[in-house]
Design a protein around this motif. Structure first.
Motif, PDB file in Angstrom:
ATOM      1  N   ILE A 137      34.476  37.905  56.166  1.00 51.33           N
ATOM      2  CA  ILE A 137      34.528  37.147  55.022  1.00 51.33           C
ATOM      3  C   ILE A 137      32.415  36.214  54.944  1.00 51.33           C
ATOM      4  CG2 ILE A 137      34.822  35.743  53.753  1.00 51.33           C
ATOM      5  CD1 ILE A 137      38.140  36.325  54.301  1.00 51.33           C
ATOM      6  N   TYR A 154      32.578  32.914  48.069  1.00 50.37           N
ATOM      7  CA  TYR A 154      32.910  34.168  49.202  1.00 50.37           C
ATOM      8  C   TYR A 154      33.363  35.388  48.795  1.00 50.37           C
ATOM      9  CZ  TYR A 154      34.400  29.253  51.009  1.00 50.37           C
ATOM     10  OH  TYR A 154      34.513  28.184  51.569  1.00 50.37           O
ATOM     11  N   VAL A 155      33.197  36.366  49.658  1.00 47.97           N
ATOM     12  CA  VAL A 155      32.834  38.066  49.658  1.00 47.97           C
ATOM     13  C   VAL A 155      32.431  37.948  50.705  1.00 47.97           C
ATOM     14  CG1 VAL A 155      31.333  39.347  48.763  1.00 47.97           C
ATOM     15  CG2 VAL A 155      30.903  37.246  48.134  1.00 47.97           C
ATOM     16  N   LYS A 156      33.085  39.472  51.234  1.00 41.89           N
ATOM     17  CA  LYS A 156      33.416  40.266  52.351  1.00 41.89           C
ATOM     18  C   LYS A 156      32.053  41.180  52.160  1.00 41.89           C
ATOM     19  CE  LYS A 156      38.797  41.288  52.657  1.00 41.89           C
ATOM     20  NZ  LYS A 156      39.170  42.716  53.116  1.00 41.89           N
ATOM     21  N   GLU A 194      39.999  32.006  49.391  1.00 39.45           N
ATOM     22  CA  GLU A 194      39.677  33.161  47.999  1.00 39.45           C
ATOM     23  C   GLU A 194      38.642  33.194  47.802  1.00 39.45           C
ATOM     24  OE1 GLU A 194      40.936  32.041  43.035  1.00 39.45           O
ATOM     25  OE2 GLU A 194      41.126  30.478  44.306  1.00 39.45           O
ATOM     26  N   LEU A 195      38.489  34.946  47.570  1.00 46.55           N
ATOM     27  CA  LEU A 195      37.192  36.007  47.528  1.00 46.55           C
ATOM     28  C   LEU A 195      36.881  35.872  46.006  1.00 46.55           C
ATOM     29  CD1 LEU A 195      38.544  38.816  49.291  1.00 46.55           C
ATOM     30  CD2 LEU A 195      35.970  36.807  50.654  1.00 46.55           C
ATOM     31  N   GLU A 196      35.658  35.709  45.603  1.00 47.06           N
ATOM     32  CA  GLU A 196      35.624  36.042  44.471  1.00 47.06           C
ATOM     33  C   GLU A 196      35.577  37.024  43.993  1.00 47.06           C
ATOM     34  OE1 GLU A 196      33.433  34.417  41.234  1.00 47.06           O
ATOM     35  OE2 GLU A 196      34.133  33.397  43.254  1.00 47.06           O
TER      36      GLU A 196
END
Length: 267
Positions: free
Chosen positions: A3, A16-18, A51-53
């Motif tokens: 992440i 936040y992005v993988k 928490e991912l976007e």
């Protein structure tokens, strides 16, 4: 996969992005968002749960061609901004264009604007699409987002916190200014955007906690010099200034809070 905290121009906050395992800090990457493809910059890779976007995906590490293309599209947006502003002014004089951004595949242009009134987009979008020969997306933002996008100096003389590092706008209220004994003059507690300064929230919890020990202004207390009336509190120093009256002798003295006794309110 890992992440990463990613920043890209359209968003006013970091997301936040993988991303792939080979991505590292300061890398430029291509991401796919609901609005299209964009070039993003990795601020840092994180290990904690975040928490991912939603609906934002990592596509690839940006190539030299991607970076060059993004720069050319930025220049193209600058060149077209004046033209867009002229078209917008013909439809709504109160609508202020803040920014233009092309998607990385050059298929759509996103126009950010500020407007207090309700806007009828139909004729405006038609004229813009006819002039620019692209799909158009109008994106309304608030004045705080406008200040963050443009960047400006705060009353402290430094660049606004929202431009430097704030990721989200916390709720700020006039009650916070009261808790910190600040002047309630709007010009002194408002930021460049015209809203209450974000920094009012930074130390609010500390002021509220320390303020619980302070007596109310105008209340009666017992001091080492006798009974007195509270005139002012210094929350950070944990002292209060009291008016001590003995006959015709009136003095204003500052006492540490642990040296005064507050009288209980009568029920």
């Amino acid at each position: 996969m890992q992440i990463a905290l990613v920043k890209y121009d359209l968003e006013t906050k970091d997301i936040y992005v993988k991303v792939a395992d080979n991505v590292k800090k300061s890398d430029s990457i291509v991401i796919e968002t609901p609005r299209g493809l964009f070039l993003g910059k990795v601020a840092r890779c994180v290990a904690e749960e975040v928490e991912l976007e939603a609906d934002t995906k990592f596509v690839r590490v940006a190539s030299d061609n991607d970076i060059s293309k993004a720069q050319k599209l930025k220049e193209k947006a600058k060149e077209n901004k004046a033209n867009v502003m002229d078209i917008v002014a013909k439809h709504n004089k109160d609508m202020k264009v803040v920014g233009l951004e092309y998607t990385l595949d050059d298929s759509k242009i996103i126009i950010s604007f500020v407007c207090e009134d309700r806007v009828d987009f139909r004729d405006l979008v038609k004229d813009l699409a006819g002039e620019l020969k692209l799909r158009i997306e109008l994106r309304q933002i608030g004045v705080r987002d406008q200040a963050r996008n443009i960047g400006c100096l705060g009353v402290c003389g430094k660049e606004c916190c929202c431009k430097q590092y704030l990721n989200d706008f916390d709720k700020v209220s006039i009650k916070m200014a009261k808790a910190q004994n600040l002047s309630l003059n709007p010009t002194k507690i408002s930021g460049t955007c015209g809203r209450l300064m974000c920094c009012l929230a930074f130390e609010n919890d500390t002021y509220v906690d320390l303020g619980k020990n302070c007596p109310r202004v105008n209340s009666r207390v017992t001091t080492p010099d006798g009974e007195a009336t509270v005139v002012n509190n210094n929350i950070l120093r944990q002292t209060c200034t009291c008016k001590v009256e003995k006959g015709d002798d009136v003095r204003y003295c500052e006492y540490p809070l642990d040296r005064i006794v507050q009288k209980k309110d009568k029920k």
